[in-house]
Design an enzyme around this catalytic site. Structure first.
Site, mmCIF file in Angstrom:
data_model
loop_
_atom_site.group_PDB
_atom_site.id
_atom_site.type_symbol
_atom_site.label_atom_id
_atom_site.label_comp_id
_atom_site.label_asym_id
_atom_site.label_seq_id
_atom_site.Cartn_x
_atom_site.Cartn_y
_atom_site.Cartn_z
ATOM 1 N N GLU A 91 -9.851 -14.627 -65.626
ATOM 2 C CA GLU A 91 -10.820 -14.907 -66.486
ATOM 3 C C GLU A 91 -10.332 -15.096 -67.773
ATOM 4 O O GLU A 91 -11.139 -15.617 -68.682
ATOM 5 C CB GLU A 91 -11.991 -13.817 -66.112
ATOM 6 C CG GLU A 91 -12.494 -13.973 -64.688
ATOM 7 C CD GLU A 91 -13.524 -12.992 -64.500
ATOM 8 O OE1 GLU A 91 -13.974 -12.535 -65.555
ATOM 9 O OE2 GLU A 91 -14.060 -12.815 -63.401
ATOM 10 N N ASP A 141 0.016 2.470 -61.350
ATOM 11 C CA ASP A 141 0.596 3.259 -60.769
ATOM 12 C C ASP A 141 0.614 3.524 -59.344
ATOM 13 O O ASP A 141 -0.817 3.381 -58.913
ATOM 14 C CB ASP A 141 -0.008 4.821 -61.528
ATOM 15 C CG ASP A 141 1.040 6.181 -61.110
ATOM 16 O OD1 ASP A 141 1.993 6.147 -61.418
ATOM 17 O OD2 ASP A 141 0.044 7.078 -60.581
#
Length: 584
Positions: free
Chosen positions: A278, A223
């Site tokens: 990751e 956002d």
């Protein structure tokens, strides 16, 4: 650029493990409080989403995007977050979230959640600590506090306006009871802005992203992604100076605005990308960044968030030349950045496109938040380009039938484009904007901060109709938190399921075909000799033709596998789109 595998005939497990799933995904936005109410309290909830996983599976989407479900006072529809690593008790628990995630994943549906990094709620534990702490404290440094101007600090540090109207600064009362410093809030005063120069903020958001990733979240919608980084060094420019530059030839495309689209924000996203990578498959992200088109690519880069919303079609009239230019430009930009484009017509912040397309030409959303400025004669509000549908819009000028016909045609065109398609709950039912909401029952802060000027965003956030009867049309067992109009009965899921030609069945058919037909992210325009007719070809002999004009037109040879409306003696009528698969 190719996807990692052909979409057709892949198993759910293959799609779920594909690191490139997001490049051509159909993503369905859920506004949790208005989707489905499982416990009868009038508010949609997490268990309600879980209960409707079969519906979402049948629809044919690849992912759901959940608007904020965090603890919140709802000063801004949940975008005022009290706790970033929890579920609002009114919506459920973390255990409910885990059950929902498992059900969605079992159905082969990815999960994207909203992250709100520019600001917190004023009920966040860190902001409460800041108010209780002295000037210059570490607690206040997590936010943006400044001394006021004037003899006794009684004037705000600058004359800037907030997006929701009124001053961008709010003065606090110090712990000893005396008038004190001012804090910055780009949005509502209940949404104090974080200080992203503070390492503690950066570390805490990395913790939040890891928290949800570890719970199975596949991606994040960021956002106000063009906010966060700020340069508030003195002297602060005056509002008039900012407006003058914003409306100049070059605007702020050099990253020099004090708080919008600064280059430093990409340092944050580089850190986030390392975390995302990751995971296997890597977590994805899409930026809500209202920036100049020349600045969008950095948000969508592989080293950053990876994808950025393109709101260009959302801001366009139903116009062939405009659509073609927007599509062409954005596909070029996506290829240059290494991202895929995104396409969207409706969301929780804008007037539904079935309404926009039924208004007189020029009545499309201006930017961002419910703006129909050319119909009402108003100007869009907000320094980030967002605006609101102004009160007094001439509802009698709305052609409901035309709006829905064009909305269906536009959506079928959108679903044929290479890139990600973002859909908003209820558009698959053909819902239009709800205007019949009494002032006493409205909830959007923009309405209350600017009474008589802005009508707010409640009209696109009204709870969905699942049945044609009941106190809330099947949304729950009691009344819904926002009033639903009587005409909702005709648009209910139960009234459309299995009905040939219904908007719901059109979406289902198109979404399932899309998953079979999508391959490479390529598009070739086909010359039609008619400026009001757009025709493009995708790999594998998949053709899409949209007639923006007034007279029926011939279609290319092949099988019409889906059309947004009935054909006229084999021809494509006005305001209609068809997909054709060539026989060769």
């Amino acid at each position: 650029m190719s996807t990692s595998a052909t979409q057709a005939h892949r198993t759910d497990a293959e799609r779920m493990s594909d690191p490139n799933w997001w490049r051509q995904a159909a993503v369905y936005q859920i506004y949790p409080r208005s989707f489905y109410d499982a416990n009868g309290d009038g508010l949609g909830d997490i268990k309600g989403i879980t209960a409707k996983v079969p519906y979402l599976k049948e629809l044919g989407i690849d992912a759901v995007w959940l608007s904020p479900f965090y603890p919140s006072a709802l000063a801004d529809g949940g975008y005022d977050v009290d706790d970033y690593r929890n579920v609002d008790p009114k919506l459920g628990t973390l255990e409910d979230f885990d059950e929902m995630a498992a059900a969605l994943h079992e159905a082969g549906i990815k999960i994207v959640v909203d992250i709100v990094p520019n600001h917190s709620s004023d009920r966040h534990e860190w902001f409460k600590e800041a108010l209780a702490s002295p000037k210059g404290s570490a607690a206040r440094d997590r936010y943006i506090f400044r001394d006021g101007k004037g003899e006794n600090g009684e004037l705000p540090p600058s004359d800037w306006d907030s997006v929701f109207g009124g001053p961008i600064w709010e003065r606090i009362t110090e712990p000893d009871g005396t008038p004190g410093q001012w804090y910055l809030h780009i949005f509502a005063k209940e949404q104090p802005d974080f200080n992203w120069e503070n390492p503690e903020i950066r570390e805490d958001f990395l913790k939040t992203l890891r928290f949800w990733s570890d719970r199975g979240v596949d991606g994040f919608r960021i956002d106000v992604a063009h906010g966060m980084a700020k340069d508030l060094s003195e002297p602060l420019p005056m509002k008039a100076d900012l407006e003058a530059k914003a409306h100049g030839t070059d605007g702020f495309i050099d990253g020099s605005h004090p708080f919008w689209d600064r280059d430093e924000v990409h340092e944050v996203y580089a850190e986030w990308r390392k975390l995302f990578n990751e995971y296997n498959p890597p977590r994805t992200a899409v930026a809500e960044a209202w920036v100049h088109e020349s600045r969008r690519a950095r948000y969508a880069s592989p080293e950053g968030l990876g994808q950025a919303f393109n709101f260009d079609l959302l801001q366009s009239d139903f116009d062939a030349a405009s659509f073609k230019k927007i599509i062409t430009d954005n596909l070029v930009a996506a290829k240059e950045s290494g991202a895929s484009s995104t396409w969207v017509f409706s969301n929780h912040d804008v007037v539904r496109h079935a309404t926009r397309y039924g208004l007189p030409k020029g009545g499309s959303v201006a930017q961002g938040t419910n703006a129909a400025q050319d119909v009402t004669g108003g100007e869009p509000k907000g320094q980030d380009g967002k605006g609101w549908l102004l009160a007094g819009a001439p509802a009698e000028e709305l052609d409901v039938e035309l709006g829905l016909r064009r909305a269906r045609a536009a959506t079928l065109l959108l679903l044929a484009l290479p890139g990600s398609a973002y859909l908003y709950q209820g558009e698959e039912l053909g819902l239009r904007e709800v205007t019949e909401i009494p002032d006493s029952e409205r909830q959007d802060p923009s309405f209350f901060r600017n009474p008589g000027v802005e009508i707010g965003r409640d009209g696109c956030r009204v709870p969905l109709p699942w049945t044609a009867e009941g106190s809330s049309f099947g949304f729950g067992t009691g009344p819904a938190h926002l009033p639903q109009p009587e005409w909702f009965a005709d648009y209910a899921v139960a009234k459309q399921e299995g009905v040939e030609g219904s908007t719901l069945e059109l979406y289902r058919r198109a979404l399932h075909l899309r998953s079979e037909l999508q391959t490479d992210e390529e598009l070739e325009w086909v010359e039609t000799g008619n400026a009001e007719v757009l025709h493009f070809r995708r790999p594998g002999g998949w053709h899409t033709v949209t007639n923006f004009g007034g007279a029926p037109v011939d279609l290319p040879e092949g099988e019409v596998v889906v059309a947004s409306g009935p054909l006229d003696n084999g021809k494509l009528p006005s305001d209609t789109t068809a997909w054709i698969v060539s026989k060769a």
